[in-house]
Design a protein around this motif. Structure first.
Motif, short mmCIF file in Angstrom:
data_model
loop_
_atom_site.label_atom_id
_atom_site.label_comp_id
_atom_site.label_asym_id
_atom_site.label_seq_id
_atom_site.Cartn_x
_atom_site.Cartn_y
_atom_site.Cartn_z
N VAL A 5 17.39 -1.36 13.20
CA VAL A 5 16.50 -0.57 12.35
C VAL A 5 17.10 -0.51 10.95
N LEU A 6 16.36 -1.01 9.96
CA LEU A 6 16.79 -0.89 8.58
C LEU A 6 16.53 0.54 8.12
N VAL A 7 17.57 1.22 7.66
CA VAL A 7 17.45 2.60 7.20
C VAL A 7 17.72 2.61 5.70
N THR A 8 16.65 2.69 4.91
CA THR A 8 16.84 2.75 3.46
C THR A 8 17.29 4.16 3.08
N GLY A 9 18.27 4.25 2.20
CA GLY A 9 18.85 5.56 1.91
C GLY A 9 19.64 6.11 3.08
N GLY A 10 20.17 5.21 3.91
CA GLY A 10 20.81 5.63 5.15
C GLY A 10 22.16 6.29 4.99
N THR A 28 20.35 0.08 16.69
CA THR A 28 21.41 -0.37 15.78
C THR A 28 20.96 -0.15 14.35
N PRO A 29 21.47 0.87 13.66
CA PRO A 29 21.07 1.09 12.27
C PRO A 29 21.75 0.11 11.32
N ILE A 30 21.00 -0.38 10.36
CA ILE A 30 21.51 -1.17 9.25
C ILE A 30 21.14 -0.41 7.98
N ILE A 31 22.12 -0.08 7.18
CA ILE A 31 21.91 0.83 6.04
C ILE A 31 21.76 0.05 4.74
N LEU A 32 20.74 0.42 3.96
CA LEU A 32 20.60 -0.03 2.58
C LEU A 32 20.62 1.20 1.70
N ASP A 33 21.55 1.25 0.75
CA ASP A 33 21.68 2.44 -0.09
C ASP A 33 22.29 2.04 -1.43
N GLY A 78 13.81 -4.92 13.54
CA GLY A 78 12.58 -4.65 14.28
C GLY A 78 11.75 -3.51 13.72
N ALA A 79 12.36 -2.68 12.85
CA ALA A 79 11.65 -1.53 12.30
C ALA A 79 12.39 -1.04 11.07
N VAL A 80 11.71 -0.22 10.28
CA VAL A 80 12.30 0.35 9.07
C VAL A 80 12.05 1.86 9.07
N ILE A 81 13.10 2.61 8.74
CA ILE A 81 12.94 4.04 8.43
C ILE A 81 13.26 4.19 6.95
N HIS A 82 12.31 4.67 6.18
CA HIS A 82 12.39 4.64 4.72
C HIS A 82 12.65 6.04 4.15
#
Length: 338
Positions: A5-10, A28-33, A78-82
């Protein structure tokens, strides 16, 4: 197979707590910040809390389309939490263009990159500020939306854009989560809210006063039409909120379409209620003065969270006293943040 899961602002306040809930739920979180209001040091804390490897973290901005395209190409997402965006009501009034740039434009760039990559499961961090001053509380999801400030308008614009996207193209699974007032910290005391510069929200300000970093709390308005004259909000523990995101993600993965839900406790607490609970948690008085109202603030609101319980099986479990106890554990153990 674990879903990434891509977590923007994670690395931020709500994002980091949600990464814990994701990891504990088997994702499995993947962080973009871009670390504009967060710290890369949170990764080591997340590893200590979860007992797992620190999440993969990429420094970058959600408005960077080339970076997003590389992320989706290089990782099986597989998914994004924004979460990525700006969130202070007062700042949005003073500098509205930056809010529309970060919050609206960034969200559109993200959705376009997702569409190109064939990733169509999206959980969006919206806000109860989209309701503006409500006709009554508790507020249901079908209440009128009339935000009173640029921050709330930016969130509503994104909701409308994502709603149009979901209705125009089959296959999208979108949850718009309107949350009320996130407070508290992880019970370990290892992560919590640490805004850079002067806090814009109540709880970190109260915490900094209690730990001796600030001389007093300024209560913004003591003449509202509320029981004690101070603003009333629906304070929800950040870990309850994080667990709500996981519940929404599970639902979205199993159900195509668009979902809009409130995440709150269904109870209102005033500024002075929070101060009293924090004083119980820290065992000392919190000096405060009554100041003028802030532009864009509304007197009182709290959620009707019944739809989230019915659809997701989620409800907030942690009390205001627990919110304050966890905030104090974090602040007293980490007076300078990370």
């Amino acid at each position: 197979m674990k879903i990434s899961v891509l977590v923007t602002g994670g690395a931020g306040y709500i994002g980091s707590h949600t990464c814990i809930a994701l990891a504990e739920a088997g994702f499995t979180p993947i962080i973009l910040d871009n670390y504009g209001n967060s710290s890369p040091k949170v990764m080591e804390r997340l590893a200590r809390i979860t007992g797992q490897a620190a999440p993969l973290a990429i420094e970058g901005d959600v408005r960077d389309r080339a970076l997003l395209d590389r992320l989706f190409a290089e990782h099986e997402i597989g998914a994004v939490i924004h979460f990525a965006g700006l969130k202070a009501v007062g700042d949005s009034v003073a500098d509205p263009l930056s809010y529309y740039d970060n919050n609206v434009y960034g969200s559109l760039v993200l959705a376009a990159a997702m569409r190109s990559a064939g990733v169509r499961t999206l959980i969006f961090s919206s806000s109860a500020t989209v309701y503006g001053e409500p006709d009554e509380s508790p507020i249901p999801e079908d209440a009128p939306t009339r935000p009173a400030n640029p921050y709330g308008r930016s969130k509503l614009m994104v909701e409308e854009a994502y709603g149009d996207l979901g209705r125009s193209e089959p296959g999208w699974r979108i949850a718009l989560l309107r949350y009320f007032n996130p407070v508290g910290a992880h019970e370990s005391g290892l992560i919590g809210e640490h805004p850079q510069g002067k806090p814009n929200n109540l709880m970190p300000f109260v915490s900094q006063v209690a730990v001796g970093q600030r001389p007093h709390l300024t209560v913004h308005g003591g003449d509202y039409p509320t029981p004690d004259g101070t603003g009333v909000r629906d304070y929800v523990h950040v870990m309850d909120l994080a667990e709500g995101h996981v519940a929404a993600l599970r639902h979205a993965l199993a159900h195509e379409g668009l979902l809009t839900l409130n995440l709150g406790t269904g109870r209102g607490g005033s500024v002075l209620d929070v101060v009293a609970a924090f004083e119980r948690a820290c065992g000392k008085s919190v000096p405060r003065v009554i100041g003028p109202r802030r532009p864009g603030d509304v007197p009182a609101y709290w959620a009707d969270p019944s739809a989230a319980k019915a659809v997701l099986g989620w409800e907030a479990r942690r009390s205001l006293d627990q919110m304050c106890a966890d905030s104090w554990r974090w602040q007293s153990g980490n007076p300078n943040g990370y």
